[in-house]
Design a protein around this motif. Structure first.
Motif, PDB file in Angstrom:
ATOM      1  N   ASP A 246       1.668   5.826   2.950  1.00 28.16           N
ATOM      2  CA  ASP A 246       1.424   4.420   3.257  1.00 28.16           C
ATOM      3  C   ASP A 246       0.145   4.353   4.084  1.00 28.16           C
ATOM      4  OD1 ASP A 246       1.787   1.702   3.269  1.00 28.16           O
ATOM      5  OD2 ASP A 246       3.365   1.685   4.778  1.00 28.16           O
TER       6      ASP A 246
ATOM      7  N   VAL B  71      -8.624   3.184   7.327  1.00 28.72           N
ATOM      8  CA  VAL B  71      -7.191   3.031   7.583  1.00 28.72           C
ATOM      9  C   VAL B  71      -6.643   4.324   8.183  1.00 28.72           C
ATOM     10  CG1 VAL B  71      -6.844   1.409   5.680  1.00 28.72           C
ATOM     11  CG2 VAL B  71      -6.596   3.874   5.273  1.00 28.72           C
TER      12      VAL B  71
ATOM     13  N   PRO C  80      -9.369   3.535   2.248  1.00 29.88           N
ATOM     14  CA  PRO C  80      -8.181   2.993   1.582  1.00 29.88           C
ATOM     15  C   PRO C  80      -8.073   3.577   0.180  1.00 29.88           C
ATOM     16  CG  PRO C  80      -9.608   1.233   2.405  1.00 29.88           C
ATOM     17  CD  PRO C  80     -10.330   2.502   2.634  1.00 29.88           C
ATOM     18  N   ALA C  81      -6.842   3.860  -0.259  1.00 26.30           N
ATOM     19  CA  ALA C  81      -6.632   4.539  -1.531  1.00 26.30           C
ATOM     20  C   ALA C  81      -7.181   3.725  -2.694  1.00 26.30           C
ATOM     21  CB  ALA C  81      -5.141   4.806  -1.745  1.00 26.30           C
TER      22      ALA C  81
ATOM     23  N   ARG D  54       0.815  -1.211   0.000  1.00 25.71           N
ATOM     24  CA  ARG D  54       0.000   0.000   0.000  1.00 25.71           C
ATOM     25  C   ARG D  54       0.854   1.268   0.000  1.00 25.71           C
ATOM     26  NH1 ARG D  54      -4.988  -0.651   4.236  1.00 25.71           N
ATOM     27  NH2 ARG D  54      -6.045  -2.410   3.257  1.00 25.71           N
ATOM     28  N   ALA D  55       2.172   1.101   0.078  1.00 24.63           N
ATOM     29  CA  ALA D  55       3.048   2.278   0.151  1.00 24.63           C
ATOM     30  C   ALA D  55       3.383   2.787  -1.243  1.00 24.63           C
ATOM     31  CB  ALA D  55       4.320   1.927   0.903  1.00 24.63           C
TER      32      ALA D  55
ATOM     33  N   GLY E  45      -8.048  -3.690  -2.047  1.00 27.06           N
ATOM     34  CA  GLY E  45      -8.138  -4.199  -0.687  1.00 27.06           C
ATOM     35  C   GLY E  45      -9.563  -4.122  -0.169  1.00 27.06           C
ATOM     36  N   ASP E  46      -9.737  -4.322   1.123  1.00 28.49           N
ATOM     37  CA  ASP E  46     -11.067  -4.221   1.699  1.00 28.49           C
ATOM     38  C   ASP E  46     -11.395  -2.750   1.954  1.00 28.49           C
ATOM     39  OD1 ASP E  46      -9.597  -3.537   3.979  1.00 28.49           O
ATOM     40  OD2 ASP E  46      -9.551  -5.620   4.636  1.00 28.49           O
TER      41      ASP E  46
END
Lengths: 383, 383
Positions: free
Chosen positions: B322, B308, B299-300, A104-105, B303-304
Motif C-alpha cells: 500500500d 510516497v 507512486p506505483a 492504492r493497496a 495519481g499524482d
C-alpha cells in the motif's frame, strides 16, 4: 474470475463467513471460502463439513468464475481496505493466484481450485417442512434454550436444542428444549404456518451459536426448512444449511414437575440482586454454589409483616442472607436448595419481568415460569 | 469496630483495593484488606508486600477499631449491596467474625487481627523529592512507556519504566523510559517544581498498571514523593506507596539514533491503516511480522507524482503493498524493515496526529517522533 464489490459488503459477508470457517483445520480447503462470481453477484460460501453458509452480495462481474480463497486473509483484507472503496478481485489465472486491489493497496495470494471445495449441503435440502417465522421469535427460541445445552460429548444427543412441535397448555406450539442434566430449558412460541408437519430434530450447539451471530433481529422474516437430516435457515442475503444431531432426545416431560399455578411470583431483578448478595459467602465450586430459598418465610425483623422469600448461603468463610417481597399463594412455607449458577442462567434471560416458582417439595425439581414463553427446570441441591 | 458507610463509597474503595490484593497468595493475610475505623473515616488498606494502597472514605464511626477482612468477599458484598444503601460493619467481637448489614441483607464472615497485617510501606516514605503534577500529564508518562516494558524476568532492571530527570533538546524534563530490547519508548513532560532533585528510579510494571487503574485523569493533581527505595503517589482519597526495582537502567541514549529533523512525516491514522492492509499477507510469528517501508518511493501507478511511503509485506501465502502520501525532506529514498507489531504499539499512542520518522540506514534503529512528547525507537528487521 474478475469481479468488483463494495468494501462494506465484502467485509460484512466475510465477517459472517468466518463464523463457519475452521481456522485450524488439518484439511486446507476448510480454511478457505468458495468465491463464485456470476452476473451481478458474488457468492461467498464457507463450510465446516457440518454446516454450509452462503452469503450473496451485489457485484460488478467482468468475468464469471469460481475459486477458493483463504478465508482469514480475505476477511482481514476486506476489513482493512479503505472504507467506501471498491475491491477488485481477479482469480483463476495460470499461476493460481488471486490478485486484489482497492485504492492504492494491492494483494496477491495463493488460492485453491473451486472444484476442491466440499459440495455437501446442496443435496440434503430435501424438504420435509418449510415455514416462515419472524426473526426475533426464532432468535428467542435459540437464546432461551442454547444456554442450557450440554457440552458433555458422551451424551451427544444433549449437545443441541430439541426443536419440535409439542402441546403445552392445550395448544400446539413450536418448542426448543435443551438440558445438561442439571437444568432444563423449554422455550416456546406460537406454531408458524407450515411447521406442523416438522419432524422433531436436534440442532447442534455450534449451529445455534452460528445462528445467534447471523440472525438480524431487525431484519426480514426467516425462511426455515427442516428435514430429518438437515435444517436450512435463510434471511436476506445469507443461507445456512446444517446437519442435525442424529439421536433421540430424551423424554424430557418426565422431569418437568406438573401442577397448575406457580406457588409464588418474584420480581426477577430483585431475585437476581438477592442472589448476588448472598453469593460471595456461598461455598464455591467449579460448577456453582448452593443457595437456600425459603418461600413464605416471615421477615427477619422490622418492616411490614408480608411474607418474603429468604435467600441464604453459607460456606467456609461465613454466611449471608437477604429477603425479598413475594406474591405468594399461601400455605405452608417451603424451602429448597439450588445451584445459584443454574438459577441465574434462567434469570439472565428474563429481563425485568416476573418469574413464577413451582416447588412440590424440597427434593423435587424446581419449575420456573417466565411469561408463558419459557419454562425452566432446575434440579434441587442439598443445603 | 462499629462503622457505617455508603454503599457507593465502599464499593468504589474496594474496586481500587482489589487491584493490589493478591487473590491467590499462599499467605492468608494478603488476600485481606485492613479496615480501620476512626472518627468520621474508614481506611481500607491493601498490600502485596511490594505496594501498599490506602483508600479513605467518609464514615459514621460508633466504635473505633481495626480488623483484616477478606478482600474478595468485601468487594463483592459492597458491589452487590443495594444502591444508595448504608452498609454497617461490626467487627472485632469475641468470635472474631465481622457482621455486615445493608437493608434486609446480612453477612457474617471470618476475619484476621489487624496486627497481623504487614506494616511495610509506612517507614519507607523518607522524602528525597516531592512534587505535584497534573494527573493527565503523569498518566501520559505511564501510558507512553508502560507498553514497552520488558516482561523477561532475567533482565529484571527492564521490568519497569525508568523515571528520571534528563536533558532533551537542551531542556531538563521529566522522562519515563522503557524498553524490551526490541523497541524503546521515551515519554517526556515539563519538569514539575521540586522534581529536579529526584533520583532516577525504576517503577515496576505492576505499579504502573495499578496507577493506570487508580489515577483519575479528571481528578486532582497528583502528589508524588520519590526516594531511592520507594515511590508514593497520592490523589484525592487514595495513596499508593510502592517499592522500586533495585537495579541500574541501561544507558539507553546509546541506542537512540542522533540526527536533528525527521526525514519524513506521516499521518499516523493513514500509516496505521496501511499497516493493517499489508499485515494479513505478512509472515506471522508469535512476536509479530516484518513489513518493509520505503520512504520517498515513486507512486506505483496513476495519481499524482508526489513521493510516497510504500508499505509492503510478503509471506508464504502471498504479498501485499500500500502507499501513502508523505511530507518528505527529499534526498535518496530509504527502505527498511520493522516488526509491524512494535511499530503499531507506538502508533496506538499517537491518536490522530503525525509521526516523524528518522532512519540513518536500513540496518540502524528507526526513530519515531511524536509531538515532542514521545520518542520511539524500533530495532530494524531484515526483510
Amino acid at each position: 474470475m474478475i469481479v468488483t464489490v463494495e468494501q462494506a459488503a465484502l467485509s460484512s459477508a466475510m465477517r459472517q463467513a468466518v463464523r463457519i470457517v475452521q481456522r485450524h483445520s488439518t484439511i486446507p480447503i476448510l480454511s478457505h471460502v468458495l468465491v463464485t462470481a456470476t452476473t451481478g453477484a458474488l457468492e461467498i460460501t464457507a463450510t465446516d463439513l457440518d454446516a454450509r453458509l452462503t452469503v450473496t452480495i451485489e457485484a460488478e462481474t467482468a468475468v464469471n468464475g469460481q475459486r477458493a480463497l483463504p478465508a482469514g486473509q480475505l476477511a482481514a483484507i476486506a476489513a482493512a481496505a479503505a472504507a467506501g472503496s471498491q475491491i477488485r478481485i481477479e482469480a483463476g489465472a495460470d499461476d493460481g493466484r488471486a490478485r486484489l486491489g482497492a485504492g492504492r493497496a494491492k494483494w496477491a495470494m495463493a488460492t485453491l481450485p473451486g472444484e476442491d471445495f466440499p459440495a455437501w449441503g446442496r443435496e440434503d435440502e430435501a424438504k420435509a417442512a418449510s415455514f416462515r417465522i419472524e426473526a426475533p421469535r426464532f432468535l428467542q427460541l435459540i437464546n432461551h434454550s442454547a444456554f442450557a445445552v450440554s457440552t458433555e460429548e458422551t451424551r451427544y444427543y444433549l449437545n443441541g436444542s430439541y426443536l419440535h412441535v409439542g402441546e403445552t397448555d392445550g395448544e400446539r406450539r413450536l418448542l426448543a428444549v435443551a438440558t445438561d442434566g442439571h437444568r432444563l430449558a423449554i422455550a416456546r412460541t406460537d406454531l408458524p404456518d407450515g411447521a406442523g408437519e416438522m419432524p422433531g430434530v436436534i440442532v447442534a450447539r455450534q449451529t445455534m451459536a452460528a445462528l445467534q451471530g447471523l440472525i438480524d433481529a431487525t431484519g426480514n422474516a426467516l425462511e426455515i426448512r427442516v428435514s430429518a437430516a438437515a435444517i436450512a435457515v435463510e434471511q436476506g442475503d445469507w443461507r445456512l444449511v446444517s446437519k442435525l444431531i442424529d439421536g433421540a432426545f430424551p423424554d424430557y416431560q418426565r422431569v418437568v414437575p406438573s401442577g397448575d399455578e406457580p406457588i409464588a411470583r418474584l420480581d426477577a431483578p430483585a431475585l437476581r440482586a438477592a442472589l448476588g448478595r448472598v453469593r460471595p459467602l456461598a461455598e464455591a465450586s467449579k460448577t456453582g454454589s448452593p443457595v437456600k430459598i425459603e418461600i413464605g418465610a416471615s421477615p427477619a425483623e422490622g418492616g411490614d409483616d408480608r411474607p418474603v422469600a429468604r435467600i441464604s448461603a453459607r460456606g467456609a468463610g461465613g454466611e449471608a442472607s437477604d429477603e425479598l417481597a413475594i406474591d405468594w399463594a399461601g400455605g405452608e412455607p417451603v424451602e429448597f436448595g439450588v445451584n445459584v449458577r443454574y438459577l441465574e442462567s434462567f434469570l439472565a434471560r428474563v429481563g425485568d419481568g416476573e418469574v413464577g416458582l413451582q416447588v412440590i417439595n424440597p427434593g423435587s425439581p424446581v419449575r420456573l415460569h417466565v411469561d408463558g414463553e419459557m419454562i425452566g427446570v432446575v434440579m434441587p441441591m442439598r443445603v
